[in-house]
Design a protein around this motif. Structure first.
Motif, PDB file in Angstrom:
ATOM      1  N   ASP A  41       0.838  -1.210   0.000  1.00 43.27           N
ATOM      2  CA  ASP A  41       0.000   0.000   0.000  1.00 43.27           C
ATOM      3  C   ASP A  41       0.872   1.259   0.000  1.00 43.27           C
ATOM      4  OD1 ASP A  41      -2.267  -1.526  -0.009  1.00 43.27           O
ATOM      5  OD2 ASP A  41      -2.625  -1.368   2.151  1.00 43.27           O
ATOM      6  N   SER A  44       2.661   1.770  -3.318  1.00 42.26           N
ATOM      7  CA  SER A  44       1.713   2.063  -4.397  1.00 42.26           C
ATOM      8  C   SER A  44       1.209   3.501  -4.345  1.00 42.26           C
ATOM      9  CB  SER A  44       0.520   1.101  -4.326  1.00 42.26           C
ATOM     10  OG  SER A  44       0.914  -0.232  -4.482  1.00 42.26           O
ATOM     11  N   GLU A  45       1.158   4.055  -3.135  1.00 43.84           N
ATOM     12  CA  GLU A  45       0.487   5.340  -2.949  1.00 43.84           C
ATOM     13  C   GLU A  45       1.430   6.512  -2.707  1.00 43.84           C
ATOM     14  OE1 GLU A  45      -2.118   4.558   0.282  1.00 43.84           O
ATOM     15  OE2 GLU A  45      -3.308   3.052  -0.808  1.00 43.84           O
ATOM     16  N   VAL A  70       3.865  -5.099  -6.305  1.00 43.82           N
ATOM     17  CA  VAL A  70       4.099  -3.686  -6.598  1.00 43.82           C
ATOM     18  C   VAL A  70       5.498  -3.543  -7.189  1.00 43.82           C
ATOM     19  CG1 VAL A  70       5.074  -3.117  -4.317  1.00 43.82           C
ATOM     20  CG2 VAL A  70       3.936  -1.329  -5.651  1.00 43.82           C
ATOM     21  N   ARG A 203       1.622  -2.097 -17.060  1.00 43.07           N
ATOM     22  CA  ARG A 203       0.932  -2.476 -15.804  1.00 43.07           C
ATOM     23  C   ARG A 203       0.612  -1.173 -15.074  1.00 43.07           C
ATOM     24  NH1 ARG A 203       1.444  -7.174 -12.405  1.00 43.07           N
ATOM     25  NH2 ARG A 203      -0.183  -7.029 -10.820  1.00 43.07           N
ATOM     26  N   ASN A 205      -1.628  -0.617 -12.673  1.00 43.96           N
ATOM     27  CA  ASN A 205      -1.793  -0.806 -11.235  1.00 43.96           C
ATOM     28  C   ASN A 205      -1.848  -2.309 -10.953  1.00 43.96           C
ATOM     29  OD1 ASN A 205      -4.489  -1.635 -11.780  1.00 43.96           O
ATOM     30  ND2 ASN A 205      -5.191   0.477 -11.646  1.00 43.96           N
ATOM     31  N   ARG A 206      -2.189  -2.685  -9.742  1.00 46.20           N
ATOM     32  CA  ARG A 206      -2.161  -4.101  -9.370  1.00 46.20           C
ATOM     33  C   ARG A 206      -3.227  -4.918 -10.090  1.00 46.20           C
ATOM     34  NH1 ARG A 206      -2.487  -4.002  -2.969  1.00 46.20           N
ATOM     35  NH2 ARG A 206      -2.467  -6.252  -3.242  1.00 46.20           N
ATOM     36  N   LYS A 225      -1.994  11.786  -9.605  1.00 48.17           N
ATOM     37  CA  LYS A 225      -2.281  10.535 -10.298  1.00 48.17           C
ATOM     38  C   LYS A 225      -2.746  10.842 -11.723  1.00 48.17           C
ATOM     39  CE  LYS A 225      -3.655   8.184  -6.026  1.00 48.17           C
ATOM     40  NZ  LYS A 225      -4.741   7.488  -5.313  1.00 48.17           N
ATOM     41  N   VAL A 240      -3.389   5.571 -12.501  1.00 41.63           N
ATOM     42  CA  VAL A 240      -1.958   5.326 -12.402  1.00 41.63           C
ATOM     43  C   VAL A 240      -1.456   6.142 -11.215  1.00 41.63           C
ATOM     44  CG1 VAL A 240       0.281   5.481 -13.553  1.00 41.63           C
ATOM     45  CG2 VAL A 240      -1.783   5.046 -14.891  1.00 41.63           C
ATOM     46  N   GLY A 241      -0.846   5.480 -10.223  1.00 41.76           N
ATOM     47  CA  GLY A 241      -0.345   6.180  -9.045  1.00 41.76           C
ATOM     48  C   GLY A 241       0.756   7.160  -9.390  1.00 41.76           C
ATOM     49  N   LYS A 244       4.161   6.010 -10.524  1.00 38.52           N
ATOM     50  CA  LYS A 244       4.301   5.438 -11.867  1.00 38.52           C
ATOM     51  C   LYS A 244       3.936   6.429 -12.970  1.00 38.52           C
ATOM     52  CE  LYS A 244       3.707   0.438 -11.452  1.00 38.52           C
ATOM     53  NZ  LYS A 244       2.909  -0.705 -11.949  1.00 38.52           N
TER      54      LYS A 244
END
Length: 255
Positions: A41, A44-45, A70, A203, A205-206, A225, A240-241, A244
């Motif tokens: 988490d 990713s964030e 991730v 990719r 996200n997850r 984002k 997309v975070g 990324k």
């Protein structure tokens, strides 16, 4: 230097943090994380740190599960009481491997190594080739051309070029084609990702692997984002975070 510490024992994590801060005055410890889910988490964030100290044996499993869920861009110094995982650690962004109990000397040497590697790559960044790009241009990384699927008691092949995206539906990896047909798969998204051309699929996200051909538009969203809109509708917003976002825009542009 920014650092996060992934360690399930709170006292050990705090002691490691204090030791690091006593060695390097320019360090900022951004977070102490105790689990695989918490690490996934966070990474990713948030913007990824300059360095990660990561215990191998966490309360909810081995830390290598983090890398399956991730993209970890930061170099990692693995910390453990055992030396059984050295090879796997160095396959997972590992730049050093420190055995518990920690000593001032071992942590100091690990931090020194991290600094030396960072300086090397900064000095040589312009000289480093983009290997994925070169392999693709030389025809060695075209990716899998089709997938065998089973639906309605029948086997058939789906051409990869006709796939809009791969995604998780009811915990099952699923193909969605450009003409809006769905097919379940047995491989995980991580396994599928490795089979695809990095030029054609991203990719985001997850849950989603998207085909460049299916992207209709992308625009900035809250918290740095990016929201992606496809030619084939999705039930949820595709985000997309921020960690990324730059890589995604570069992927869109460099074709």
């Amino acid at each position: 230097m920014t650092i996060i510490i992934i360690e399930d024992e709170v006292k050990t994590a705090k002691a490691l943090g204090q030791l690091i801060l006593s060695i390097r005055l320019d360090v900022q410890i951004l977070s102490y994380i105790q689990s695989i889910d918490g690490a996934v988490d966070y990474l990713s964030e948030n913007d990824q740190p300059d360095l990660i100290f990561m215990d191998i044996q966490l309360a909810d499993g081995q830390c290598f599960e983090i890398f399956k869920n991730v993209e970890v861009l930061s170099p990692v110094i693995f910390c453990t009481a055992f030396d059984d995982y050295a090879i796997e650690a160095f396959k997972s962004n590992g730049i050093d491997y420190v055995l518990k109990p920690f000593s001032r000397e071992s942590i100091s040497q690990a931090l020194k190594k991290a600094g030396e590697l960072k300086n090397f790559f900064q000095r040589n960044k312009k000289a480093m080739p983009d290997f994925d790009y070169l392999l693709t241009r030389n025809g060695e990384n075209k990716g899998k051309s089709s997938f065998l699927v089973f639906k309605n008691n029948k086997y058939q092949t789906v051409l990869t070029e006709n796939i809009a995206f791969f995604y998780i539906k009811n915990e099952m990896p699923t193909i969605m084609t450009l003409d809006k047909n769905e097919y379940p798969l047995t491989q995980s998204l991580d396994e599928i990702h490795k089979l695809l051309s990095p030029i054609q699929f991203f990719r985001i996200n997850r849950q989603y692997l998207v085909n460049f051909s299916a992207i209709r538009e992308a625009e900035h969203y809250f918290s740095r984002k990016i929201i992606v809109k496809l030619s084939v509708p999705t039930e949820e917003k595709l985000l997309v975070g921020k960690e990324k976002a730059t890589a995604f825009l570069s992927w869109l542009e460099n074709r």
